[in-house]
Scaffold this motif. Structure first.
Motif, PDB file in Angstrom:
ATOM      1  N   GLU A  40     -89.022  97.143  10.049  1.00 34.39           N
ATOM      2  CA  GLU A  40     -88.212  98.264   9.544  1.00 34.39           C
ATOM      3  C   GLU A  40     -88.949  99.158   8.560  1.00 34.39           C
ATOM      4  OE1 GLU A  40     -84.242  97.269   8.344  1.00 34.39           O
ATOM      5  OE2 GLU A  40     -83.890  99.229   7.432  1.00 34.39           O
ATOM      6  N   ARG A  57     -78.395 101.281   7.823  1.00 35.63           N
ATOM      7  CA  ARG A  57     -78.123 102.039   6.588  1.00 35.63           C
ATOM      8  C   ARG A  57     -78.858 103.368   6.543  1.00 35.63           C
ATOM      9  NH1 ARG A  57     -78.253  96.957   6.426  1.00 35.63           N
ATOM     10  NH2 ARG A  57     -76.761  95.694   5.307  1.00 35.63           N
ATOM     11  N   LYS A 109     -80.964 101.836  14.756  1.00 41.11           N
ATOM     12  CA  LYS A 109     -79.779 100.977  14.804  1.00 41.11           C
ATOM     13  C   LYS A 109     -78.547 101.784  14.401  1.00 41.11           C
ATOM     14  CE  LYS A 109     -80.468  96.541  14.147  1.00 41.11           C
ATOM     15  NZ  LYS A 109     -80.684  95.235  13.456  1.00 41.11           N
ATOM     16  N   LYS A 145     -86.803  95.180   3.058  1.00 43.48           N
ATOM     17  CA  LYS A 145     -85.446  94.776   3.421  1.00 43.48           C
ATOM     18  C   LYS A 145     -84.376  95.597   2.714  1.00 43.48           C
ATOM     19  CE  LYS A 145     -84.499  92.267   5.885  1.00 43.48           C
ATOM     20  NZ  LYS A 145     -84.418  92.474   7.347  1.00 43.48           N
TER      21      LYS A 145
HETATM   22  C1  PEP Z   1     -82.261  93.756  10.280  1.00 40.22           C
HETATM   23  O1  PEP Z   1     -82.575  93.992  11.473  1.00 40.22           O
HETATM   24  O2  PEP Z   1     -82.592  92.712   9.683  1.00 40.22           O
HETATM   25  C2  PEP Z   1     -81.341  94.703   9.607  1.00 40.22           C
HETATM   26  C3  PEP Z   1     -81.363  94.855   8.293  1.00 40.22           C
HETATM   27  O3  PEP Z   1     -80.517  95.315  10.489  1.00 40.22           O
HETATM   28  P1  PEP Z   1     -79.348  96.414  10.244  1.00 40.22           P
HETATM   29  O4  PEP Z   1     -80.059  97.656   9.811  1.00 40.22           O
HETATM   30  O5  PEP Z   1     -78.718  96.513  11.595  1.00 40.22           O
HETATM   31  O6  PEP Z   1     -78.421  95.852   9.199  1.00 40.22           O
END
Ligand code: PEP
Ligand code: MN
Length: 337
Positions: free
Chosen positions: A164, A186, A207, A131
């Motif tokens: 991720e 990010r 993203k 995360k």
């Molecule tokens: C997520 O999908 O939980 C996330 C961290 O997304 P983002 O990179 O869009 O903040």
């Protein structure tokens, strides 16, 4: 430089064009469409006379692409890209939903989440094991253990999974467990990670960065594609503006903009896009109405106890309601769901 071959062009004619492009210093990317083979020549040379190619046997037309992204450009695949993962097609006529918690937290939580997601009719389980948190003191994810229990939960419920990857060193682990690799907001301009993701065979969803333009998002896709991985999709997840009523400002217009400029599937994320549980449903409807190929939403068996992003996470009842409503919107615009 883009060379569109005639419908009946022979393999020898295609090879001759490829050889010519290579001689002139281009790297050639080949896209085989239903009717035409398109050859994308990417390279530093911009002043080639396109008539040279137009005169070659089997060539239908030739274009100099002025946008900085070439392979991500709609010209490269006018018919659009369908990313196939297992039995799911993203970018085709059917709306695809990816749903699950922000983070994998425990075996019980991800099992219950997978059950809710499958019951609602979504196809892909989402959940982060690594995360990217704004604070180093916040929950950082379960790592490999999280991926392992998420894979098992997804399999038990007949779902695919997306998770991720934050760093190139995590790629082998993600490739082992996940069907789709998510590159987060990010990391949208982590060019080393993008290049490495371009060398793998699994699909990648990128993203949009919180301060990134659509052109920068498309250039992020170009990084991945330029290494040979064309299974890329993009995601609008809100950008930072002067507005503080929502966590981010979901730029719904980016959806039709990307669909026009690029052939890549576009996903809407109304969870990060708004940061508020009560705003997720209307923005999910809006994203589908605007032409998104899919949605990614956060849902948790008990969102008030979620270890990350609880405020924007749907409870099971809200998720079921969202699925029903986006199906109705999809049907209204002639799309299956
Ligand atoms: C997520 O999908 O939980 C996330 C961290 O997304 P983002 O990179 O869009 O903040
Ligand atoms: Mn999240």
């Amino acid at each position: 430089m883009l060379v569109v071959m005639q419908q009946d062009a022979t393999e020898a004619q295609i090879r001759a064009v490829i050889d010519r492009l290579v001689d002139l210093g281009f790297t050639v990317h080949r896209s085989t469409g239903v009717l035409h083979t398109v050859l994308g020549g990417v390279g530093p040379v911009d002043d080639i006379d396109i008539a040279v190619f137009e005169a070659m046997a089997g060539v239908k037309e030739c274009h100099r692409i002025v946008s900085p992204y070439k392979l991500a450009s709609r010209f490269f695949r006018p018919q659009g890209t369908i990313v196939k993962v297992g039995n799911v097609e993203i970018g085709g006529p059917k709306l695809v939903v990816m749903a699950g918690p922000c983070s994998v937290e425990s075996e019980e939580q991800i099992e219950e989440a997978a059950r809710i997601v499958a019951e609602g009719g979504a196809q892909i389980l989402r959940g982060g094991a690594f995360k990217p948190r704004t604070s180093p003191y916040s929950f950082q994810g379960m790592g490999e253990e999280g991926l392992k229990i998420m894979r098992a939960a997804a399999d038990r419920h007949g779902l695919l999974m997306i998770s991720e990857v934050m760093d190139a060193s995590q790629l082998p682990l993600l490739l082992k467990y996940s069907d789709i690799l998510q590159i987060g907001a990010r990391n949208m301009q982590n060019f080393n990670l993008l290049r490495e993701a371009g060398k793998v065979s699994k699909p990648v969803m990128i993203k949009r960065g919180i301060a990134a333009t659509v052109e920068e998002l498309l250039l992020a896709a170009e990084y991945v594609m330029s290494e040979g991985n064309y299974n890329v999709m993009l995601c609008e997840r809100g950008i930072r503006t002067f507005e503080t009523a929502t966590r981010n400002t979901m730029d719904v217009s980016a959806i039709p903009v990307v669909k026009k400029l690029s052939h890549l599937p576009m996903i809407g994320d109304p969870s990060h896009g708004t940061g508020r549980r009560d705003m997720v449903l209307p923005m999910a409807r809006a994203a589908v109405a605007a032409g998104a190929d899919g949605l990614i939403v956060e849902v948790h068996p008990d969102p008030d106890r979620a270890l990350s992003d609880g405020a924007q996470t749907l409870n099971p009842g809200q998720f079921a309601e969202m699925m029903a409503q986006v199906r109705a919107v999809a049907a209204a615009i002639g799309r299956a769901a």
